[in-house]
Design a protein around this motif. Structure first.
Motif, short mmCIF file in Angstrom:
data_model
loop_
_atom_site.label_atom_id
_atom_site.label_comp_id
_atom_site.label_asym_id
_atom_site.label_seq_id
_atom_site.Cartn_x
_atom_site.Cartn_y
_atom_site.Cartn_z
N PHE A 47 5.80 -7.63 -22.15
CA PHE A 47 6.22 -6.59 -23.08
C PHE A 47 7.41 -5.82 -22.52
CE2 PHE A 47 1.82 -7.55 -23.92
CZ PHE A 47 1.76 -7.59 -25.30
N GLY A 48 8.23 -5.28 -23.43
CA GLY A 48 9.38 -4.47 -23.05
C GLY A 48 9.34 -3.13 -23.74
N TYR A 49 10.33 -2.30 -23.44
CA TYR A 49 10.26 -0.93 -23.94
C TYR A 49 10.34 -0.85 -25.46
CZ TYR A 49 15.41 -0.61 -24.53
OH TYR A 49 16.72 -0.77 -24.92
N MET A 50 10.87 -1.90 -26.12
CA MET A 50 10.94 -1.88 -27.58
C MET A 50 9.80 -2.68 -28.23
SD MET A 50 12.48 -4.52 -26.20
CE MET A 50 13.89 -3.68 -25.52
N SER A 51 8.84 -3.16 -27.43
CA SER A 51 7.70 -3.88 -27.98
C SER A 51 6.83 -2.94 -28.82
CB SER A 51 6.86 -4.49 -26.86
OG SER A 51 7.58 -5.49 -26.17
N THR A 52 6.18 -3.52 -29.81
CA THR A 52 5.36 -2.72 -30.72
C THR A 52 3.93 -3.24 -30.74
OG1 THR A 52 5.81 -4.13 -32.64
CG2 THR A 52 7.38 -2.33 -32.19
N PHE A 53 3.05 -2.43 -31.29
CA PHE A 53 1.67 -2.88 -31.45
C PHE A 53 1.61 -4.11 -32.35
CE2 PHE A 53 -2.25 -2.99 -33.93
CZ PHE A 53 -3.16 -3.18 -32.90
N GLU A 54 2.51 -4.19 -33.33
CA GLU A 54 2.53 -5.36 -34.22
C GLU A 54 2.80 -6.65 -33.43
OE1 GLU A 54 2.54 -1.89 -36.47
OE2 GLU A 54 4.04 -2.47 -34.95
N ALA B 13 9.21 6.42 -16.72
CA ALA B 13 7.79 6.78 -16.70
C ALA B 13 7.16 6.55 -18.06
CB ALA B 13 7.61 8.23 -16.26
N ASP B 14 7.87 6.93 -19.13
CA ASP B 14 7.36 6.71 -20.48
C ASP B 14 7.33 5.22 -20.83
OD1 ASP B 14 7.04 9.43 -20.88
OD2 ASP B 14 9.03 9.68 -21.74
N ILE B 15 8.33 4.49 -20.39
CA ILE B 15 8.36 3.05 -20.64
C ILE B 15 7.16 2.38 -19.97
CG2 ILE B 15 9.60 0.91 -20.10
CD1 ILE B 15 12.20 2.45 -20.44
N GLN B 16 6.85 2.79 -18.76
CA GLN B 16 5.73 2.20 -18.03
C GLN B 16 4.42 2.39 -18.78
OE1 GLN B 16 4.76 2.06 -13.46
NE2 GLN B 16 4.27 4.09 -14.21
N LEU B 17 4.19 3.59 -19.30
CA LEU B 17 2.95 3.86 -20.02
C LEU B 17 2.90 3.09 -21.34
CD1 LEU B 17 2.62 7.70 -19.39
CD2 LEU B 17 1.21 5.87 -18.40
N HIS B 18 4.02 3.07 -22.05
CA HIS B 18 4.07 2.38 -23.35
C HIS B 18 3.78 0.89 -23.19
CE1 HIS B 18 5.58 1.23 -27.33
NE2 HIS B 18 6.30 0.30 -26.72
N THR B 19 4.45 0.25 -22.27
CA THR B 19 4.31 -1.20 -22.12
C THR B 19 2.97 -1.58 -21.50
OG1 THR B 19 5.50 -1.09 -20.01
CG2 THR B 19 6.79 -1.60 -21.98
#
Length: 842
Positions: free
Chosen positions: A465-472, A339-345
């Motif tokens: 994007f993946g779970y380790m993707s960043t805004f950068e 669930a957190d991964i979904q929101l982040h990505t």
């Protein structure tokens, strides 16, 4: 407000607060993904990156425990029992991840999602269509992966009818099912409907309610056809960044690939089978561990009662399955769950969509055509995938191959093409079936770099994007687009951007937006006050008129590259052999795994300067700080038996090669600091040039495309002038590019002078001295021309300037072929100063 102010983390935080899993994501990146420093990885839909702790913990596990074979029930020793218990624990963990139990679903481990689909196709109880019975239907949404649609290759041979369904028809053509007791209520003809939980092309998420609706025959095509409908839900793309609850979505068959979730291990997937549906599957082949009993001398076979054991033929990949344990541990430890991964990505993808869809050229034409059904309204309807084509200021598509090459200069990893989803590609690119067939006739096949045919794109660009993707990562990508593809000063569709911003902040879990129009609205703000670049077409015309000297064409330089991707060896005259310039690209360097090293992977190759010494029949290897060694120029038959013959690959071609011995291998290994070997092409091995229009047929050495590469000094000088103009605008302290340095980056065999810039593009034949050549096409350039051949340093130029000048094309120089005449008494020789007589193609 300029672009840099818009594309900031503060701006991102204002529209999305679910970033970083409530912990410092940068710490996770530094601890778990040190290998991607300096890389912007945006290809997670293809293969996400694995955390280093996953591999480390897995290695510690298998190093500390003895796992024996678990392929059948015959072994009960401690090591086999440990393997069995661990694998069964992982099965339970897989089901727990998808919120179901062993009482409802079985986990069949298999090599991957494609193999799982094939298993269903081979085991499904298809009924062929006959004169008296309608038979089974194989139906699927057209927005499906190739591996799903490929099921019809099996069903068509069994008399099963295939029914493709456009995505919009599923609900628009739905109707109430006939009540029980109607004429068809007792029909049990099995049908299979397949659809993706998430499109791997656009990231569109299809309603999981389609599963129950199809099984209950409320949706099309089930509502129009009698029988029992089973649903295969392709979850491969979905489960990478989103939760899947099989209590709410009780699909009959759910194929997954675990590397899509964890990045490791590859080559392992599973078919989740609803136990009620598993009873209908037919098993014909039976391998080790699948039988409760069978007879060797009689057709007698009783399958094991366990669904998993029945379909897992032979030894399962038990060590890889054990690795899944550590995959789940790492995923939950680093992120907190799906669930957190979904929101982040989703937040990263949506913000990228907001800015990219609002970017415009200086003339207010949009920069991107984005392929999406909506506007990233909610993570429940859209995954972390952004699919698009970039457009120039005239509204013409920039080929995806061009975007990919320039992205490589920025260390940005993206994916291009049709992504094994021709149906979605046709829908979004408006490509008809007839057009696909014409593209094939024009030479375009899946996976090649032919990105434009008759002015229309054959594919697109995908960032994911993946779970380790960043805004950068998001920021680097957007900066790359602006740097390379937007005509300055950059404009923003302010009305659109503000509407998207407002909608994004209206709901923290999934903003709701009305409307899907991608049309450009009124532009009110400049991102950057920089003046437009120099009018390059005018510049080219001036240079062309200044250099035009009819009839004066001369060969000024001859270079051979004895070792592929190593430094040039310049000569004033040189003999021609059957494969091109004698000994040109006759050798290459491979790593410890036998894989060819090019300057793309190892730019220091250019610092090795091989020389061919014809009198002594020696190849000399020279490099600064290293002793010179030699390798004989002798026939394969004269080589010592200790030198082994091996097979290698060059541009996809398999070539027969021979190892050049330990002395050369030690020299190269010392220079590069890794295990390397020198190999050469066997003299009796024939590698033919790939056939295509106008290229002719010729035998090749270890070159990429053709026997010779010719460039024009006037073209180099024009690109140099363009580069210097661009760099001067960016920095007053810019040091001008040297013509000779620039020329060396194009790594040509032949350099000519005295002609108009790019005049050689129109030649079909030419004669150098007395030797005739056929022009075999233009040379498509990649990021390798950014390697300084004197230092090995990598840069974005000249590829950026070449792309800018050539309006998106990155071709430079032409390929030549020459076939020696069989009745020739002496071999031809090319000499510097020879006159060139061109024949212009019509």
């Amino acid at each position: 407000m300029d672009f840099q102010q818009l594309c900031t983390f503060e701006s991102f935080q204002k529209v999305w607060s679910h970033y970083g899993y409530s912990k410092k994501l940068q710490d996770v990146i530094e601890q778990e993904f040190t290998r991607i420093k300096g890389i912007t990885y945006l290809d997670h839909a293809a293969a996400p990156l694995y955390p280093e702790s996953l591999v480390r913990d897995f290695c510690m596990d298998i190093s500390s425990n003895v796992y024996g074979e678990k392929s059948n029930p015959h072994s009960h020793n401690p090591s086999s029992k440990l393997t069995h218990d661990t694998v069964e624990h992982v099965r339970c963990r897989v089901l727990q991840h998808f919120n179901t139990t062993p009482e409802e679903y079985s986990v069949i481990f298999i090599s991957g999602c494609t193999a799982a689909l094939k298993l269903v196709a081979e085991s499904f109880p298809w009924r062929p269509q006959t004169a008296t019975e309608a038979g089974s239907l194989f139906s699927y949404i057209t927005d499906n992966h190739t591996s799903v649609i490929g099921i019809r290759g099996l069903t068509s041979g069994q008399g099963v009818v295939t029914l493709p369904v456009p995505a919009g028809d599923v609900e628009s053509r739905a109707k109430d099912p006939e009540p029980l007791g109607a004429e068809d209520s007792g029909c049990q003809t099995p049908h299979l409907f397949c659809y993706p939980a998430q499109s791997n092309f656009s990231g569109r998420k299809y309603p999981l309610s389609h599963v129950g609706g199809m099984q209950a025959r409320r949706l099309y095509p089930a509502c129009d056809h009698q029988g029992r409908w089973f649903v295969l839900l392709d979850a491969a793309a979905h489960v990478a960044c989103s939760p899947l609850d099989l209590q709410k979505c009780r699909a009959d068959f759910v194929p997954v690939s675990f590397y899509k979730m964890f990045g490791f291990p590859t080559g392992l997937g599973a078919l989740l089978v609803r136990n009620d549906a598993a009873a209908l599957l037919k098993k014909t082949y039976f391998g080790g561990g699948t039988a409760a009993a069978y007879l060797a001398g009689e057709d007698y076979y009783v399958p094991t009662a366990s669904v998993s054991d029945r379909f897992e033929d032979g030894t399962i990949s038990f060590l890889d399955i054990i690795a899944l344990n550590h995959g789940f541990e790492a995923l939950n430890r680093l992120t907190g769950g799906m669930a957190d991964i979904q929101l982040h990505t989703f937040g990263l993808a949506r913000y990228t969509y907001m800015l990219l869809s609002s970017l415009c050229h200086s003339n207010r034409e949009p920069v991107a055509q984005i392929y999406t059904e909506g506007e990233f309204e909610s993570p429940s309807t859209q995954g972390a995938i952004l699919n698009f084509n970039l457009m120039d200021c005239h509204g013409q598509v920039i080929g995806y191959s061009q975007v990919d090459k320039l992205a490589s200069l920025y260390n940005i990893h993206i994916r291009t093409g049709c992504f094994c989803n021709t149906g979605a590609c046709q829908i979004f690119l408006c490509t008809t079936n007839a057009k696909v067939k014409r593209n094939l006739q024009a030479g375009h096949v899946c996976g090649d770099s032919i990105d434009i045919v008759d002015g229309q794109p054959t594919g697109s660009v995908r960032v994911s994007f993946g779970y380790m993707s960043t805004f950068e990562d998001c920021q680097n990508f957007l900066n790359f687009v602006v740097d390379c593809f937007v005509e300055k000063p950059v404009q923003v569709n302010q009305v659109r951007l503000e509407r998207l911003r407002t909608a994004a902040t209206s709901s923290s879990h999934g903003p709701s937006i009305q409307g899907t129009s991608g049309k450009t609205e009124h532009v009110e703000e400049n991102y950057n006050p920089t003046e437009p670049l120099l009018n390059l077409h005018t510049d080219r015309a001036l240079t062309t008129n200044a250099n035009k000297q009819a009839g004066t064409y001369t060969l000024t330089n001859i270079y051979i590259y004895p070792i592929k991707s190593c430094g040039a060896f310049e000569v004033s005259e040189w003999p021609l052999g059957p494969l091109g310039l004698l000994y040109d690209r006759g050798w290459m360097v491979v790593n410890g795994n036998g894989v060819f090293l090019s300057q793309k992977r190892e730019p220091r190759l250019c610092l090795i300067h091989p020389q061919v010494h014809l009198p002594s029949k020696k190849l000399l290897l020279q490099a600064s700080g290293m002793d010179t060694i030699s390798v004989p120029l002798e026939n394969d038959s004269q080589l010592h038996t200790s030198q082994r013959v091996c097979q290698s690959r060059v541009c996809g071609d398999r070539v027969q090669t021979v190892d050049c011995g330990d002395e050369a291998a030690s020299w190269l290994s010392e220079f590069f600091g890794q295990a390397c070997r020198l190999i050469r092409q066997c003299s009796d091995y024939t590698r033919d040039m790939k056939k295509s229009a106008g290229r002719g047929v010729a035998a090749l050495s270890l070159v990429n495309e053709a026997q010779y590469l010719m460039i024009n000094r006037a073209s180099v000088e024009l690109i140099q002038k363009h580069m210097n103009s661009r760099q001067t605008e960016l920095s007053a302290d810019h040091q001008p590019f040297d013509v000779q340095n620039l020329m060396s980056r194009f790594r040509a065999n032949l350099v000519i002078t005295g002609v108009e810039p790019f005049e050689e593009d129109n030649w079909s034949h030419l004669i150098i001295g007395t030797t005739p050549f056929l022009v075999a096409g233009q040379c498509a350039r990649c990021q390798m021309i950014g390697v300084d051949q004197e230092t090995g340093a990598k840069a974005k130029e000249p590829l950026l300037s070449l792309s800018s000048y050539r309006n998106g094309k990155v071709t430079f120089g032409v390929y030549l072929t020459h076939q020696l005449q069989e009745d020739s008494v002496t071999a031809s020789t090319l000499s510097v100063g020879s006159v060139i007589l061109p024949d212009v193609s019509l």
